[in-house]
Motif scaffolding. Sequence first.
Motif: not given
Length: 260
Positions: A90-91, A116-119, A178-179
């Motif tokens: 995912a990242s 967080r990297a995935a987002l 985070e979003l």
Amino acid sequence: MPESLSFDRAADFYDQTRSLLEPIARQGTEAILDLTGHSARILDVGTGTGRISVPLLERGADLVGCDISSKMLSRLREKFPSARILQSDASRLPFPNDRFDAVLTVHVMHLIAPWRAALREFQRVLSHGGIYLNVRTYASVGESLREQVRTYWRGWVEAQGGHIHQPGIRDHEEFLQELRSLGTNLTEREVVRFTLPFTLREELDRFASRIYSDTWDIPDDIFDASLEELRVWVERQFGDLDQQRQDEVRFVIDAARFDG
């Protein structure tokens, strides 16, 4: 850095232990398509055996699924041979910028270590104005008896030196914050509330069968002792293990629109 958690070991029993009632699945699928638009290009990250993506595909969704577990993807392929799927982290998504109109995750962010990297990867592969949907199919309403049982078990295991392996998100508010920091327009959509019936004996049996990912890395001696401790505690706190009980839960979607 801890690694994300693959569900390879769960592929043979996942569908039998994570059932979703058909009316709930249908309403959830309709809500997802309502938010994305029926012609949207959708990426389902952590698609697994297709618990949500197969119903979407059956409704004609333009969907691609990815997962780090090849065995889970094989199960999905058995159910829907024409599905477009690939093994991917995912990242580190293998897609160009602005490829999708919507990214979907369902009960997977707690398994992704670099979440967080995935987002940020989700943001990268989304087109301008694209939407990210994080689905929770059994979100608790109020105080959940099942969550009380799990919280006690986790606390006891950790007190004995056992490690509860949850590499990704542990706090939902931290995830939402985070979003927000990424500049999203964030909303929550509750699709439906429903009751989840169970007995405490059934719940103890689920722990004993080690279907939950947080039981997988516990040493056998600690795990066996935890089952006995949990049974004693549950009987003391709640009484009859065979009494029919229920939790109120909801199918809810966190919708984050990337407008920037």
